[in-house]
Each structure stands twice: as C-alpha cells, then as structure tokens.
Design a protein around this motif. Structure first.
Motif, PDB file in Angstrom:
ATOM      1  N   THR A   1      -5.476   4.214  -3.710  1.00  0.00           N
ATOM      2  CA  THR A   1      -6.861   4.807  -3.803  1.00  0.00           C
ATOM      3  C   THR A   1      -6.517   6.218  -3.301  1.00  0.00           C
ATOM      4  O   THR A   1      -5.550   6.355  -2.422  1.00  0.00           O
ATOM      5  CB  THR A   1      -7.987   4.112  -3.178  1.00  0.00           C
ATOM      6  N   GLY A   2      -7.224   7.276  -3.895  1.00  0.00           N
ATOM      7  CA  GLY A   2      -6.710   8.676  -3.074  1.00  0.00           C
ATOM      8  C   GLY A   2      -7.914   9.765  -3.390  1.00  0.00           C
ATOM      9  O   GLY A   2      -8.005  10.553  -2.630  1.00  0.00           O
TER      10      GLY A   2
ATOM     11  N   ASN B   1       0.965  -1.276   0.152  1.00  0.00           N
ATOM     12  CA  ASN B   1       0.065  -0.107  -0.202  1.00  0.00           C
ATOM     13  C   ASN B   1       0.850   1.289   0.137  1.00  0.00           C
ATOM     14  O   ASN B   1       0.506   2.368  -0.194  1.00  0.00           O
ATOM     15  CB  ASN B   1      -1.055   0.025   1.344  1.00  0.00           C
ATOM     16  N   TYR B   2       2.166   1.130   0.295  1.00  0.00           N
ATOM     17  CA  TYR B   2       3.002   2.483   0.313  1.00  0.00           C
ATOM     18  C   TYR B   2       3.643   2.483  -0.959  1.00  0.00           C
ATOM     19  O   TYR B   2       4.394   3.426  -1.011  1.00  0.00           O
ATOM     20  CB  TYR B   2       3.888   2.167   1.487  1.00  0.00           C
ATOM     21  N   LYS B   3       3.495   1.759  -1.966  1.00  0.00           N
ATOM     22  CA  LYS B   3       4.331   1.692  -3.226  1.00  0.00           C
ATOM     23  C   LYS B   3       3.435   2.432  -4.216  1.00  0.00           C
ATOM     24  O   LYS B   3       2.457   1.838  -4.639  1.00  0.00           O
ATOM     25  CB  LYS B   3       4.471   0.314  -3.721  1.00  0.00           C
TER      26      LYS B   3
ATOM     27  N   SER C   1     -11.470  -0.813  -4.608  1.00  0.00           N
ATOM     28  CA  SER C   1     -10.149  -1.205  -4.490  1.00  0.00           C
ATOM     29  C   SER C   1      -9.772  -0.920  -2.901  1.00  0.00           C
ATOM     30  O   SER C   1     -10.236  -0.240  -2.149  1.00  0.00           O
ATOM     31  CB  SER C   1      -9.223  -0.469  -5.091  1.00  0.00           C
ATOM     32  N   LYS C   2      -8.892  -1.861  -2.271  1.00  0.00           N
ATOM     33  CA  LYS C   2      -8.421  -1.628  -1.110  1.00  0.00           C
ATOM     34  C   LYS C   2      -6.866  -1.526  -0.643  1.00  0.00           C
ATOM     35  O   LYS C   2      -6.223  -2.047  -0.043  1.00  0.00           O
ATOM     36  CB  LYS C   2      -8.925  -2.881  -0.127  1.00  0.00           C
ATOM     37  N   ASN C   3      -6.587  -0.499  -1.639  1.00  0.00           N
ATOM     38  CA  ASN C   3      -5.182  -0.132  -1.573  1.00  0.00           C
ATOM     39  C   ASN C   3      -4.865   1.347  -1.123  1.00  0.00           C
ATOM     40  O   ASN C   3      -4.923   2.220  -1.906  1.00  0.00           O
ATOM     41  CB  ASN C   3      -4.485  -0.855  -2.710  1.00  0.00           C
ATOM     42  N   SER C   4      -4.400   1.427  -0.041  1.00  0.00           N
ATOM     43  CA  SER C   4      -4.080   3.032   0.603  1.00  0.00           C
ATOM     44  C   SER C   4      -3.174   2.831   1.728  1.00  0.00           C
ATOM     45  O   SER C   4      -3.362   2.066   2.591  1.00  0.00           O
ATOM     46  CB  SER C   4      -5.295   3.601   1.119  1.00  0.00           C
TER      47      SER C   4
ATOM     48  N   GLU D   1     -10.765  -0.018   6.152  1.00  0.00           N
ATOM     49  CA  GLU D   1     -11.473  -0.720   4.876  1.00  0.00           C
ATOM     50  C   GLU D   1     -12.877  -0.730   5.050  1.00  0.00           C
ATOM     51  O   GLU D   1     -13.772  -1.062   4.315  1.00  0.00           O
ATOM     52  CB  GLU D   1     -10.899  -2.368   5.108  1.00  0.00           C
ATOM     53  N   GLN D   2     -13.644  -0.911   6.414  1.00  0.00           N
ATOM     54  CA  GLN D   2     -15.017  -0.487   6.457  1.00  0.00           C
ATOM     55  C   GLN D   2     -15.597   0.593   5.806  1.00  0.00           C
ATOM     56  O   GLN D   2     -16.837   0.563   5.484  1.00  0.00           O
ATOM     57  CB  GLN D   2     -15.516  -0.871   8.003  1.00  0.00           C
TER      58      GLN D   2
END
Length: 147
Positions: free
Chosen positions: A53-54, A1-3, A121-124, A114-115
């Motif tokens: 995600t942003g 998630n940090y990449k 998408s679940k990448n943050s 995540e909730q």
C-alpha cells in the motif's frame, strides 16, 4: 511487506533519485499503490507477491527520505506534472466551484500502523514507522475526509 516492485533500493540509489528530481530529469512521482490480500504477502519472501500500500505513506515518506527536494517541487511531481503528462486541465480553485485537494501538515508526528491504516489491505513496509508529516484531509468535489 518489503517485497515491492520496483524493489526497495540502497542509499546510493535514493540519492541518485533525489538528484534526478532536483535536476529535472525526473518530474513525476507516484505512490505505486499495490494493495494485496494477506494471503499473497504472508509467505516466504521468494513466494510473496510484489506490492505494498502506498497512498497514505507516499507523501510522508517523501518528506522524510527525500528532504533535499523542495516542498513545491514534490507537489509538482506528485500532482501537477502527472496531469500535464495525461493532457488534463490545470486545477484552478474558483469560488463556488467544487475542488479536489489534498491537505497536508509537514509538522505532525504520527506512527503508521494497522489501526490507522485506511487501506483495506495490510501490506506496507512502513508499519511501525514514525513519520513527521501526514495527510490531514482530502476534498474531492462535494466529498471530504479529515484525519
């Protein structure tokens, strides 16, 4: 998630970006929203795809990490100046006409997880982070969503 791309930077870089915005050298900010499938991120760092995600965290992160920038300047950089660059008409609010607005509260603590993530998408890198501001609603023409 940090990449991510561009990569997360140092404190010195953060301060330089704030200076660039305050001096007018940088006049557009974007979320760089890059949602990815779980399989693309749950790998060793070197093999993971770039992105995060942003949309949901862009504004709260700016309020927190770029707090040396006036709120009006942030709004200009996020919404007004990109429209100018693309040659789009200025948004004017008129009685009886549909509007496109993002509503925010700069004093509304919440923890991104995540909730309450609205992306498929679940990448943050911000999962588990407590912000002090949030987007509370969006009005797009005749459609609206309020959190």
């Amino acid at each position: 998630n940090y990449k991510t791309n561009p990569p997360l930077r140092s404190e010195k870089d953060r301060k330089a970006l704030i200076k660039g915005i305050n001096q007018g050298a940088i006049n557009i900010i974007c979320s760089n929203h890059v949602p990815l499938e779980e399989e693309a991120k749950k790998l060793e760092f070197v093999y993971a795809d770039l992105g995060a995600t942003g949309l949901q965290t862009c504004f709260p992160a700016l309020i927190e990490f770029a707090n040396d920038i006036e709120l009006e300047k942030l709004v200009e950089c996020l919404s007004v100046n990109p429209r100018k660059l693309m040659g789009l008409d200025e948004i004017v609010i008129k009685s009886g006409e549909p509007v496109n607005l993002t509503l925010f509260d700069t004093n509304s603590p919440w923890t991104f997880n995540e909730q309450n993530n609205l992306s498929k998408s679940k990448n943050s890198p911000f999962f588990g982070h407590q912000f002090n501001s949030k987007i509370v609603g969006i009005i797009n023409g005749k459609k609206s969503r309020f959190n």
